[in-house]
Design an enzyme around this catalytic site. Structure first.
Site, PDB file in Angstrom:
ATOM      1  N   ASN A 148      -6.156  16.550  39.069  1.00 41.18           N
ATOM      2  CA  ASN A 148      -5.787  15.404  38.212  1.00 41.18           C
ATOM      3  C   ASN A 148      -5.902  15.697  36.722  1.00 41.18           C
ATOM      4  OD1 ASN A 148      -8.592  15.430  38.468  1.00 41.18           O
ATOM      5  ND2 ASN A 148      -8.746  13.238  38.147  1.00 41.18           N
ATOM      6  N   GLU A 246     -19.314  16.975  41.354  1.00 37.95           N
ATOM      7  CA  GLU A 246     -18.715  15.800  40.709  1.00 37.95           C
ATOM      8  C   GLU A 246     -17.645  15.311  41.673  1.00 37.95           C
ATOM      9  OE1 GLU A 246     -19.873  14.664  37.946  1.00 37.95           O
ATOM     10  OE2 GLU A 246     -20.830  16.353  36.939  1.00 37.95           O
ATOM     11  N   CYS A 280     -10.886  10.017  38.241  1.00 34.13           N
ATOM     12  CA  CYS A 280     -12.040   9.637  39.060  1.00 34.13           C
ATOM     13  C   CYS A 280     -12.767   8.416  38.481  1.00 34.13           C
ATOM     14  CB  CYS A 280     -13.002  10.807  39.185  1.00 34.13           C
ATOM     15  SG  CYS A 280     -13.475  11.467  37.574  1.00 34.13           S
ATOM     16  N   GLU A 458     -23.352  16.943  34.462  1.00 31.51           N
ATOM     17  CA  GLU A 458     -22.871  17.919  33.495  1.00 31.51           C
ATOM     18  C   GLU A 458     -22.667  17.174  32.181  1.00 31.51           C
ATOM     19  OE1 GLU A 458     -19.734  20.487  34.976  1.00 31.51           O
ATOM     20  OE2 GLU A 458     -20.750  20.745  36.883  1.00 31.51           O
TER      21      GLU A 458
HETATM   22  P1  NDP Z   1     -10.184  18.161  46.838  1.00 28.95           P
HETATM   23  O1  NDP Z   1     -11.580  17.900  47.223  1.00 28.95           O
HETATM   24  O2  NDP Z   1      -9.133  18.106  47.871  1.00 28.95           O
HETATM   25  O3  NDP Z   1     -10.030  19.603  46.157  1.00 28.95           O
HETATM   26  C1  NDP Z   1     -10.805  19.989  45.037  1.00 28.95           C
HETATM   27  C2  NDP Z   1     -10.802  21.502  44.942  1.00 28.95           C
HETATM   28  O4  NDP Z   1     -11.523  22.044  46.052  1.00 28.95           O
HETATM   29  C3  NDP Z   1      -9.412  22.123  45.011  1.00 28.95           C
HETATM   30  O5  NDP Z   1      -9.354  23.250  44.193  1.00 28.95           O
HETATM   31  C4  NDP Z   1      -9.327  22.508  46.476  1.00 28.95           C
HETATM   32  O6  NDP Z   1      -8.364  23.488  46.727  1.00 28.95           O
HETATM   33  C5  NDP Z   1     -10.720  23.008  46.722  1.00 28.95           C
HETATM   34  N1  NDP Z   1     -11.149  23.044  48.121  1.00 28.95           N
HETATM   35  C6  NDP Z   1     -10.652  22.369  49.179  1.00 28.95           C
HETATM   36  N2  NDP Z   1     -11.353  22.668  50.303  1.00 28.95           N
HETATM   37  C7  NDP Z   1     -12.325  23.544  49.935  1.00 28.95           C
HETATM   38  C8  NDP Z   1     -13.375  24.210  50.632  1.00 28.95           C
HETATM   39  N3  NDP Z   1     -13.571  24.033  51.944  1.00 28.95           N
HETATM   40  N4  NDP Z   1     -14.179  25.029  49.945  1.00 28.95           N
HETATM   41  C9  NDP Z   1     -14.005  25.221  48.618  1.00 28.95           C
HETATM   42  N5  NDP Z   1     -13.032  24.619  47.906  1.00 28.95           N
HETATM   43  C10 NDP Z   1     -12.201  23.781  48.554  1.00 28.95           C
HETATM   44  O7  NDP Z   1      -9.876  17.134  45.650  1.00 28.95           O
HETATM   45  P2  NDP Z   1      -8.492  16.852  44.956  1.00 28.95           P
HETATM   46  O8  NDP Z   1      -7.994  18.114  44.332  1.00 28.95           O
HETATM   47  O9  NDP Z   1      -7.616  16.104  45.878  1.00 28.95           O
HETATM   48  O10 NDP Z   1      -8.945  15.901  43.739  1.00 28.95           O
HETATM   49  C11 NDP Z   1      -9.092  14.532  43.848  1.00 28.95           C
HETATM   50  C12 NDP Z   1     -10.552  14.156  44.031  1.00 28.95           C
HETATM   51  O11 NDP Z   1     -11.319  14.679  42.960  1.00 28.95           O
HETATM   52  C13 NDP Z   1     -10.779  12.666  44.004  1.00 28.95           C
HETATM   53  O12 NDP Z   1     -11.659  12.311  45.031  1.00 28.95           O
HETATM   54  C14 NDP Z   1     -11.432  12.421  42.648  1.00 28.95           C
HETATM   55  O13 NDP Z   1     -12.244  11.280  42.581  1.00 28.95           O
HETATM   56  C15 NDP Z   1     -12.208  13.677  42.471  1.00 28.95           C
HETATM   57  N6  NDP Z   1     -12.512  13.906  41.078  1.00 28.95           N
HETATM   58  C16 NDP Z   1     -13.813  13.727  40.647  1.00 28.95           C
HETATM   59  C17 NDP Z   1     -14.132  13.873  39.317  1.00 28.95           C
HETATM   60  C18 NDP Z   1     -15.553  13.707  38.848  1.00 28.95           C
HETATM   61  O14 NDP Z   1     -15.853  14.171  37.752  1.00 28.95           O
HETATM   62  N7  NDP Z   1     -16.432  13.062  39.610  1.00 28.95           N
HETATM   63  C19 NDP Z   1     -13.107  14.216  38.314  1.00 28.95           C
HETATM   64  C20 NDP Z   1     -11.798  14.389  38.870  1.00 28.95           C
HETATM   65  C21 NDP Z   1     -11.521  14.233  40.201  1.00 28.95           C
HETATM   66  P3  NDP Z   1      -6.860  23.038  47.121  1.00 28.95           P
HETATM   67  O15 NDP Z   1      -6.419  22.011  46.133  1.00 28.95           O
HETATM   68  O16 NDP Z   1      -6.121  24.272  46.983  1.00 28.95           O
HETATM   69  O17 NDP Z   1      -6.974  22.465  48.487  1.00 28.95           O
END
Ligand code: NDP
Length: 478
Positions: A148, A246, A280, A458
């Protein structure tokens, strides 16, 4: 265009020949292909980081800060390219990718350069001894980021991680690799010592999981969904890797009847729909005090309907496309579920496709009323352009409703009575809260959530503490 991994100061191909096609959310057209890196590629990146760590860790804070400033200078030179790539890759309006993504990525490097340069050794005198506290690097880190706010969140991790003497392997989301690649180009062009920052492209299972699991990874900083975060925590736990999570949110917006109505409506619309609701921190459950519920609802719907949906690269666009077809289907599922759960759609919900973008992921923003505060739509993270409206009559009932979610990331309160604003703020189970504003960020303050929204903080000195090992030395007088 095919992107490459960045390992040991070189752009290199993956060892297999597996690729992911990266599509532009607004048009459905291909932007690039990214390699699917396997565990062999991941191990190569980790080895490169490990080889570089000792020399890099031996530099002083001031020397490393110079490198952070150099990265910021290069990003600043390329800021328009960042904005355009981010807008095409995520579907977000260019005005947003300029003012937030590009600007913040640059300021993250500058901010951490400054505070790391100014980091003092703390001392604690005792009657017969003196303590001093130093920050040592943790080692090699895995930095995993979502789609995002791609460069914004990657820079938020890379800058303090390398600034504190660690070396890293980054794994950006497979959906938004473009500005991560740009950051590697910037790092390459300024000649950062090889191996300090490495990047592997790929998906979560084949690339992210082996990265987190590796015995040679000392810490993991993960931003993403709660379900993925739980898997990351499970695989990091056996080796006691230092971990920052996060995660997701379902944030409440509280509107009291003594608020400044026009300012509040604008603030609440911004907090509900910025980046198509894909932040988020977005406030997607809106609690409005009974006395102004009807007028607030009317103004809110008017303002939502006045937002211009369209070409992300058009300066006047307010709302762009959703990140992917799958994500669009998820948000549409919740829009249908809202009706099944007894809600009424006050606006939105229809597919909304500007004719020139028929293959993109478009959806008109949705406002729902009439749902119970504990319905699925008002408690589960949707992460899209859908908000639910709820009426409240008194503070006790309000707090029960607001605190009734598994998440606790952020929230906002809108009132002219700042004593009440502070009192309510402190009673909400969340990591961050704003009063009469939203997403008003000072980089020095802690960022992070409670409950299922994450572990650790963080931001500012909290980042410096996470990305270092704090060591106390006690020297006794003779
Ligand atoms: P995901 O959890 O699907 O993916 C996040 C990252 O983790 C991606 O790079 C993904 O790769 C990778 N990933 C997926 N599976 C694994 C695994 N088993 N081991 C290690 N890495 C893995 O989140 P989204 O990308 O869909 O993002 C949206 C989410 O992020 C929402 O829930 C949002 O609330 C949260 N978010 C939280 C923030 C915060 O600061 N609290 C800020 C921004 C977003 P790939 O994409 O290639 O699958």
């Amino acid at each position: 265009m095919d992107l490459k991994n960045y390992i040991g100061g070189n752009f290199s191909n993956q060892s297999g020949n597996e690729w992911i096609t990266n599509l532009e959310p607004a048009t459905g057209k291909t932007i690039c292909r990214i390699p699917i890196s396997n565990s062999e590629d991941v191990q190569r990146a980790i080895k490169s980081a490990k080889d570089a760590q000792k020399d890099w860790g031996n530099l002083s804070h001031a020397e490393r800060s110079i490198w952070l400033d150099k990265i910021a200078d290069k990003l600043e030179e390329w800021s328009e390219e960042i904005a355009e790539l981010e807008s095409r890759d995520t579907g977000k309006p260019i005005s947003l990718s300029r003012s937030v993504d590009a600007a913040r990525s640059i300021s993250n490097f500058r901010f951490f350069a400054k505070i790391i340069r100014e980091l003092d050794v703390e001392t604690f005198e005792m009657p017969d001894a003196m303590n001093y506290v130093i920050h040592k690097p943790v080692g090699v880190g895995a930095l995993i980021t979502p789609w995002n706010l791609p460069l914004y969140l990657l820079s938020w991790k890379v800058a303090p991680a390398i600034g504190m003497g660690n070396t890293v392997v980054c794994k950006p989301s497979e959906l938004t690799p473009m500005t991560a690649d740009l950051l590697m180009r910037a790092i390459n062009e300024i000649g950062l010592p090889e191996g300090v920052v490495n990047l592997v492209h790929g998906n979560g299972i084949e690339t992210g999981a082996p990265l987190v699991e590796s015995d040679d990874i000392d810490f993991v900083s993960f931003t993403g969904g709660t379900v993925t975060g739980s898997k990351v925590a499970a695989s990091a736990a056996p080796d006691f890797k230092k971990l920052s999570l996060e995660l997701g949110g379902k944030n409440s917006t509280i509107v009291f009847s003594d608020c400044d109505l026009d300012m509040t409506v604008s603030g609440v619309v911004r907090s509900g729909f910025l980046n198509q609701g894909q932040v988020c921190l977005c406030g997607s459950r809106i609690f409005v005090e009974e006395g102004i519920y009807d007028i607030f609802k009317q103004k809110l719907v008017e303002e939502v309907e006045s937002m211009k949906i369209g070409d992300p690269l058009d300066e006047n666009t307010n709302l762009g496309a959703l990140i992917s077809k799958e994500h669009l289907e998820k948000v549409q599922y919740y829009s249908d579920l809202a009706i099944k759960e007894g809600g009424v759609l006050l606006t939105g919900g229809d597919p909304c496709m500007p004719t020139e973008f028929l293959q993109g992921n478009w959806m008109a923003p949705v406002v729902v009323e009439g749902l119970s505060h504990d319905s699925r739509c008002s408690t589960e993270e949707i992460f899209g352009p859908l908000v639910t409206l709820h009426k409240f009559t008194n503070e006790d009932k309000l707090l029960k409703m607001v605190n009734n979610t598994r998440y606790g990331l952020a929230g906002s309160i809108w009132t002219e009575d700042l004593v009440k604003g502070r009192r309510i703020a402190e009673l909400i189970h969340t990591g961050m809260i704003w009063v009469n504003t939203w997403l008003h960020r000072d980089l020095r303050v802690p960022f992070g959530g409670v409950k299922d929204s994450g572990v650790g903080r963080e931001g500012g000195k909290w980042s410096l503490n996470f990305f270092s090992e704090v060591m106390n030395v006690c020297i006794k007088d003779k």
